[in-house]
Design a protein around this motif. Structure first.
Motif, PDB file in Angstrom:
ATOM      1  N   VAL A  38     -19.638  31.116  16.887  1.00  0.00           N
ATOM      2  CA  VAL A  38     -19.446  31.833  15.705  1.00  0.00           C
ATOM      3  C   VAL A  38     -20.597  31.785  14.705  1.00  0.00           C
ATOM      4  CG1 VAL A  38     -17.121  32.293  16.197  1.00  0.00           C
ATOM      5  CG2 VAL A  38     -17.946  30.298  14.567  1.00  0.00           C
ATOM      6  N   ARG A  39     -20.746  32.745  13.621  1.00  0.00           N
ATOM      7  CA  ARG A  39     -21.789  32.512  12.653  1.00  0.00           C
ATOM      8  C   ARG A  39     -21.053  32.442  11.399  1.00  0.00           C
ATOM      9  NH1 ARG A  39     -27.143  32.588  11.531  1.00  0.00           N
ATOM     10  NH2 ARG A  39     -27.394  32.505  13.907  1.00  0.00           N
ATOM     11  N   LEU A  40     -21.150  31.577  10.317  1.00  0.00           N
ATOM     12  CA  LEU A  40     -20.593  31.522   9.034  1.00  0.00           C
ATOM     13  C   LEU A  40     -21.540  31.788   8.131  1.00  0.00           C
ATOM     14  CD1 LEU A  40     -19.491  28.741  10.781  1.00  0.00           C
ATOM     15  CD2 LEU A  40     -17.532  28.961   8.852  1.00  0.00           C
ATOM     16  N   HIS A  41     -21.121  32.608   6.939  1.00  0.00           N
ATOM     17  CA  HIS A  41     -21.791  32.783   5.942  1.00  0.00           C
ATOM     18  C   HIS A  41     -21.152  32.590   4.538  1.00  0.00           C
ATOM     19  CE1 HIS A  41     -23.856  36.118   8.165  1.00  0.00           C
ATOM     20  NE2 HIS A  41     -22.702  35.963   8.754  1.00  0.00           N
ATOM     21  N   LEU A  42     -21.795  31.553   3.723  1.00  0.00           N
ATOM     22  CA  LEU A  42     -21.098  30.920   2.547  1.00  0.00           C
ATOM     23  C   LEU A  42     -22.266  31.196   1.186  1.00  0.00           C
ATOM     24  CD1 LEU A  42     -19.033  28.965   1.241  1.00  0.00           C
ATOM     25  CD2 LEU A  42     -20.748  26.943   1.924  1.00  0.00           C
ATOM     26  N   VAL A  43     -21.335  31.507   0.300  1.00  0.00           N
ATOM     27  CA  VAL A  43     -21.985  31.590  -1.216  1.00  0.00           C
ATOM     28  C   VAL A  43     -21.097  30.962  -2.142  1.00  0.00           C
ATOM     29  CG1 VAL A  43     -20.870  33.945  -1.616  1.00  0.00           C
ATOM     30  CG2 VAL A  43     -22.956  33.330  -2.564  1.00  0.00           C
ATOM     31  N   SER A  44     -21.615  30.413  -3.026  1.00  0.00           N
ATOM     32  CA  SER A  44     -20.707  29.676  -4.205  1.00  0.00           C
ATOM     33  C   SER A  44     -21.436  29.998  -5.423  1.00  0.00           C
ATOM     34  CB  SER A  44     -20.395  28.323  -3.751  1.00  0.00           C
ATOM     35  OG  SER A  44     -19.580  27.691  -4.774  1.00  0.00           O
ATOM     36  N   PHE A  45     -20.920  30.337  -6.730  1.00  0.00           N
ATOM     37  CA  PHE A  45     -21.644  30.379  -7.758  1.00  0.00           C
ATOM     38  C   PHE A  45     -20.634  30.625  -8.912  1.00  0.00           C
ATOM     39  CE2 PHE A  45     -21.218  34.558  -5.972  1.00  0.00           C
ATOM     40  CZ  PHE A  45     -20.615  35.247  -6.965  1.00  0.00           C
ATOM     41  N   GLN A  46     -21.104  30.461 -10.252  1.00  0.00           N
ATOM     42  CA  GLN A  46     -20.390  30.484 -11.355  1.00  0.00           C
ATOM     43  C   GLN A  46     -20.377  31.764 -12.026  1.00  0.00           C
ATOM     44  OE1 GLN A  46     -19.490  27.219 -13.855  1.00  0.00           O
ATOM     45  NE2 GLN A  46     -20.582  25.767 -12.677  1.00  0.00           N
ATOM     46  N   HIS A  47     -19.389  32.451 -12.296  1.00  0.00           N
ATOM     47  CA  HIS A  47     -19.396  33.860 -13.017  1.00  0.00           C
ATOM     48  C   HIS A  47     -18.206  33.876 -13.828  1.00  0.00           C
ATOM     49  CE1 HIS A  47     -18.529  38.256 -13.224  1.00  0.00           C
ATOM     50  NE2 HIS A  47     -19.909  38.228 -13.121  1.00  0.00           N
ATOM     51  N   GLU A  48     -18.455  34.310 -15.082  1.00  0.00           N
ATOM     52  CA  GLU A  48     -17.344  34.732 -16.107  1.00  0.00           C
ATOM     53  C   GLU A  48     -16.445  33.625 -16.210  1.00  0.00           C
ATOM     54  OE1 GLU A  48     -17.585  37.277 -18.354  1.00  0.00           O
ATOM     55  OE2 GLU A  48     -19.244  38.035 -17.530  1.00  0.00           O
ATOM     56  N   GLY A  49     -16.793  32.241 -16.128  1.00  0.00           N
ATOM     57  CA  GLY A  49     -15.950  31.229 -16.566  1.00  0.00           C
ATOM     58  C   GLY A  49     -15.088  30.684 -15.269  1.00  0.00           C
ATOM     59  N   ASP A  50     -15.420  31.253 -13.984  1.00  0.00           N
ATOM     60  CA  ASP A  50     -14.905  30.895 -12.664  1.00  0.00           C
ATOM     61  C   ASP A  50     -15.968  30.409 -11.869  1.00  0.00           C
ATOM     62  OD1 ASP A  50     -12.461  31.672 -13.861  1.00  0.00           O
ATOM     63  OD2 ASP A  50     -12.278  33.280 -12.851  1.00  0.00           O
ATOM     64  N   ILE A  51     -15.420  29.694 -10.794  1.00  0.00           N
ATOM     65  CA  ILE A  51     -16.318  29.286  -9.567  1.00  0.00           C
ATOM     66  C   ILE A  51     -15.813  30.349  -8.395  1.00  0.00           C
ATOM     67  CG2 ILE A  51     -17.108  27.878  -7.791  1.00  0.00           C
ATOM     68  CD1 ILE A  51     -16.163  25.912  -9.976  1.00  0.00           C
ATOM     69  N   VAL A  52     -16.770  31.414  -7.962  1.00  0.00           N
ATOM     70  CA  VAL A  52     -16.596  32.158  -6.962  1.00  0.00           C
ATOM     71  C   VAL A  52     -17.280  31.851  -5.739  1.00  0.00           C
ATOM     72  CG1 VAL A  52     -16.771  34.731  -6.199  1.00  0.00           C
ATOM     73  CG2 VAL A  52     -16.489  34.089  -8.638  1.00  0.00           C
ATOM     74  N   ILE A  53     -16.181  31.681  -4.831  1.00  0.00           N
ATOM     75  CA  ILE A  53     -16.611  31.239  -3.415  1.00  0.00           C
ATOM     76  C   ILE A  53     -16.385  32.331  -2.357  1.00  0.00           C
ATOM     77  CG2 ILE A  53     -16.075  29.355  -1.398  1.00  0.00           C
ATOM     78  CD1 ILE A  53     -15.462  27.403  -3.755  1.00  0.00           C
ATOM     79  N   GLY A  54     -17.256  32.671  -1.604  1.00  0.00           N
ATOM     80  CA  GLY A  54     -17.176  33.720  -0.191  1.00  0.00           C
ATOM     81  C   GLY A  54     -17.530  33.050   0.836  1.00  0.00           C
ATOM     82  N   VAL A  55     -16.790  33.024   1.971  1.00  0.00           N
ATOM     83  CA  VAL A  55     -17.296  32.836   3.130  1.00  0.00           C
ATOM     84  C   VAL A  55     -16.713  33.865   4.103  1.00  0.00           C
ATOM     85  CG1 VAL A  55     -15.007  31.627   3.215  1.00  0.00           C
ATOM     86  CG2 VAL A  55     -16.925  30.642   4.936  1.00  0.00           C
TER      87      VAL A  55
END
Length: 211
Positions: free
Chosen positions: A169-186
């Motif tokens: 399998v392949r995984l894609h990961l992003v993590s950043f701060q936006h508008e006072g929250d931490i947004v994590i996408g996987v």
């Protein structure tokens, strides 16, 4: 005189930032705003919302010499796309999970350690949500436009089990701060199913508005 004024200044900061409960001893709640994928993006990629959940985590902090309790409310959305692999129809062939966590900070104290995590540490934290992926190895990075800015997406390879057989399998990961929250996408999908464009579209189609 400075020592006497410092607790007063801290108290004033907490009151003006809406954290009166930390002064009165009440539990203070920091809630993340949901990060979601737009309906138009879901239509174009074939992904569907599978579930939406909310998680509460409490932490004890010390403010102005007093022990207080805060509650962090995290929002999670999971999207899936079905498909066939190894001759088996799989409902969750490809998954995309987006989590928003309040990036709470009180009197200079970060209440959410995820704010300082590197991508590898984030991946370890969310690995249980990716369906038991083993042998994870880095496989490069790319840049995707998401929520008004360029975001670095880290790719990884790994293995998981489908119908009793090991699948790459392949995984894609992003993590950043936006508008006072931490947004994590996987995102995770079989290696032989090219979902990179779809994952990029999902990231570009993210919607989030912090309080």
């Amino acid at each position: 005189m400075v020592r006497r004024l410092l607790p007063i200044a801290v108290a004033l900061l907490l009151v003006t930032s809406g954290c009166v409960g930390l002064i009165t001893g009440e539990t203070v709640t920091f809630e993340a705003s949901p990060a979601t994928v737009s309906d138009s993006t879901l239509d174009s990629t074939g992904y569907e919302l599978q579930n939406a959940t909310q998680t509460n985590v409490t932490r004890d902090v010390t403010v102005a010499g007093q022990d207080r309790t805060v509650r962090l409310v995290t929002e999670r959305r999971q999207y899936t796309r079905s498909g066939t692999i190894l001759g088996v129809e799989v409902v969750e062939l490809s998954r995309f999970i987006v989590v928003s966590i309040p990036s709470a900070n009180v009197a200079g104290q970060t209440l959410n350690p995820a704010a300082d995590w590197a991508n590898r540490r984030v991946l370890e934290a969310v690995q249980g949500q990716t369906g038991g992926v083993d042998d994870v190895e880095p496989a490069g990075n790319r840049t995707v436009q998401a929520l008004g800015a360029d975001r670095r997406v880290s790719e990884y390879t790994g293995t998981t089990e489908v119908a009793g057989q090991s699948v790459d399998v392949r995984l894609h990961l992003v993590s950043f701060q936006h508008e006072g929250d931490i947004v994590i996408g996987v995102a995770v999908h079989p290696e032989n199913v090219d979902e990179t464009d779809a994952v990029d579209d999902l990231l570009s189609g993210l919607q989030h508005s912090g309080d």
